[in-house]
Design an enzyme around this catalytic site. Structure first.
Site, PDB file in Angstrom:
ATOM      1  CE  LYS B  82      59.336 -33.857 -12.497  1.00  0.00           C
ATOM      2  NZ  LYS B  82      58.383 -33.128 -11.845  1.00  0.00           N
ATOM      3  CB  SER B 157      55.323 -35.203 -11.799  1.00  0.00           C
ATOM      4  OG  SER B 157      55.877 -33.784 -11.263  1.00  0.00           O
ATOM      5  CB  SER B 181      55.701 -32.283  -8.644  1.00  0.00           C
ATOM      6  OG  SER B 181      54.614 -32.737  -9.197  1.00  0.00           O
TER       7      SER B 181
END
Lengths: 70, 472
Positions: B82, B157, B181
């Site tokens: 990420k 996310s 997330s």
């Protein structure tokens, strides 16, 4: 200057509050923020029903300490 | 095996071939880079593809393995991360315009550990701006699309990390989880994601959303792969104030272990209320599968979890507004609409609200720990809804003969385990009639990721949901 018609909060109040925190919002933004802050305050008020008299705040906790104490 | 076929293997399968020198890390990395070039224009899982760096790492891995220096199951395996994990000399945006030109001077702890394990970092994945949201409909880098239905979100996310795994654009990935997330996008994409215990994996070099709630962890095709990545990234790091020195076991040893006699706690409140009918049905069937394996299920009471969303909203708001203060004062126009709106409201949160929330959080956590003295794990759905459409604001659920809007958003069922710091995994347990994946969530005691993984693996070995892939 337009004031929020909602009871309790006005754009003036929020503007002053924000200024004290060092943040400036345009009137447009403030108008949009007022209902969201009211909603937030409504959410926070839900916590009033919890008895926290014996609870300390868990700001940043470490699970390690807890295991060590067992 | 065709080069293309390599992309569809799990890490467990791929690492065996690499170890036996039947395939080379260069071959594997090239296959993934080709697939990314072919597909990521549609999916938008990546913000930055590290083509040159990945090729170089794969060559180094190949040389090391050929000379007898095999490092373990991640050696030569392409992993995506990420884009809020700091990567030395490589742009780290956190999905924001504000950090669009940020080139860190050092790696996050988890990146260092992946590199030490020989992994090939293949790219930095898209996310909800600053991880402050759950759609990955990013205003600066575009929406990531769910490979099961390109009109829908992958969740967030860590939406790019999940979409990249399910579309086989990497072997596995890393995400972060402040309110769900990792688990929520894993559920919406039909794959596995584990949020380890708070303190189990270092947060050093993770751009924070909320310090007291942030966790890092793997997103993978199956439970074994999550255990393999967790083995590499877990452990004490003095640079993270919350890092624990509880010894790290070999998580793969828990897999395949006996689950007979274990006790599942099925929450009486909250987790099965206001969820889509099809999700409830599939999760109950999953509990039935576990019962056939000799696991006992009993109802447990968690009266404080109903405050979870309110607590999360206050705690994340207060902590995020503290981190964002310098940007917020000078670069407010550079935030996307929803993140800016969240931060604006957070300016009006009081210290007394924050501390009240932390006190209630302690009560909630104590309640969960008390319940986990009686049962080994808690089992519940991961999300109240399947993947919503991109741009959809009100998430609709079907309950009996009525349709209603879900309150509390996509992270409603995952955030109790961020507030309590408990380990929790999501794994696929079925599909809706529209073909959208459904996630089963299993949470356990502090630092008992082993039992969580063991129960998850037992379910996985007795079903085939984890083997299904979208036709991209």
């Amino acid at each position: 200057m337009e004031q929020s018609e909602r009871p309790g909060l006005s754009q003036n109040t929020l503007r002053r509050f924000a200024e004290l925190a060092g943040v400036k919002f345009s009137e447009d933004r403030l108008e949009r923020i007022v209902p969201r802050v009211e909603r937030y305050l409504g959410d926070v008020s839900r916590l009033e029903e919890v008895d926290v008299s014996e609870a300390e705040p868990a700001v940043v906790f470490s699970m390690k300490q807890e295991l060590d104490n067992e | 095996m065709s080069d293309k076929g390599l992309c569809f293997l799990t890490i467990g399968e791929l690492s065996k071939l690499i170890k036996k020198k039947e395939v080379s890390p260069v071959e594997v990395t090239t296959s993934f880079l080709e697939r990314i070039n072919q597909l990521d224009g549609q999916i938008n899982a990546y913000i930055t593809v590290l083509e040159d760096e990945a090729r170089q790492s794969s060559q180094e891995a190949e040389r090391a393995i050929l000379s007898g220096n095999y490092l373990g199951p991640l050696h030569g395996v392409p992993i995506a991360v990420k884009d809020l994990f700091l990567t030395k000399g490589i742009r780290t945006t956190a999905g924001s315009k504000i950090l669009a030109d940020f080139f860190p001077k050092e790696d996050a702890a988890v990146i260092q550990r992946l590199k030490e394990a020989g992994a090939v970092i293949i790219g930095k994945t898209n996310l909800h701006e600053f991880a402050y949201g759950s759609t990955t409909d990013n205003p600066h880098y575009g929406a990531t699309r769910n490979p099961w239905d390109m009109e829908r979100i992958p969740g967030g996310s860590s939406g790019g990390s999940a979409a990249a795994v399910v579309a086989s654009l990497c072997s596995g990935s890393l995400g972060s989880d402040t309110g769900g997330s990792i688990r929520e996008p894993a559920a919406l994409c039909g794959i596995v994601g584990i949020k380890p215990t708070y303190g189990r994996v270092s947060r050093f070099g993770v751009i924070p959303l909320a310090w007291s709630l942030d966790h890092a962890g793997p997103i993978t095709k199956d439970v074994e792969d999550s255990a393999l990545i967790l083995n590499a990234i877990a452990g004490r790091d003095p640079r993270d104030s919350a890092s624990s020195d509880v010894p790290v076991p070999d998580y793969t040893r828990a897999l395949g272990g006996e689950v007979k006699g274990l006790r599942l706690g099925i929450p009486k409140e909250y987790f099965f209320e206001e969820i889509d009918d099809e999700i409830g049905e599939h999760v109950k069937k999953a509990i039935g599968v576990l019962q056939t394996l000799g696991v006992a299920a009993e109802e447990v009471s968690l009266p404080y979890v109903k405050y979870s969303r309110t607590l999360l909203w206050i705690l994340v708001g207060a902590e995020a507004s503290s981190y964002h203060e310098p940007f917020f004062r000078t670069r407010i126009e550079e935030y996307g609409r929803d993140v800016r709106a969240n931060l604006e409201v957070a300016q009006f949160m009081l210290a007394s609200h924050y501390l009240k929330a932390q006190r209630v959080r302690n009560i909630l956590r104590e309640n969960l720990l008390e319940v986990l003295k009686k049962v080994d794990v808690i089992v519940c759905p991961t999300t109240p809804v399947p993947a919503p459409k991109i741009g959809e604001r009100d998430f609709k659920i079907r309950m009996g003969d009525r349709e209603t809007t879900v309150t509390g958003g996509l992270g409603r069922l995952t955030c109790p385990f961020n507030l309590s710091g408990l380990p929790a995994i999501s794994l696929p347990c079925g599909f809706t009639s529209l073909g959208l994946p459904i996630g089963l969530q299993i949470a356990g005691r502090p630092f008992d990721e082993e039992t969580v993984l063991k129960v998850a693996r037992a379910y996985e070995m007795n079903t085939d949901w984890h083997q299904r892939r979208p036709s991209v």
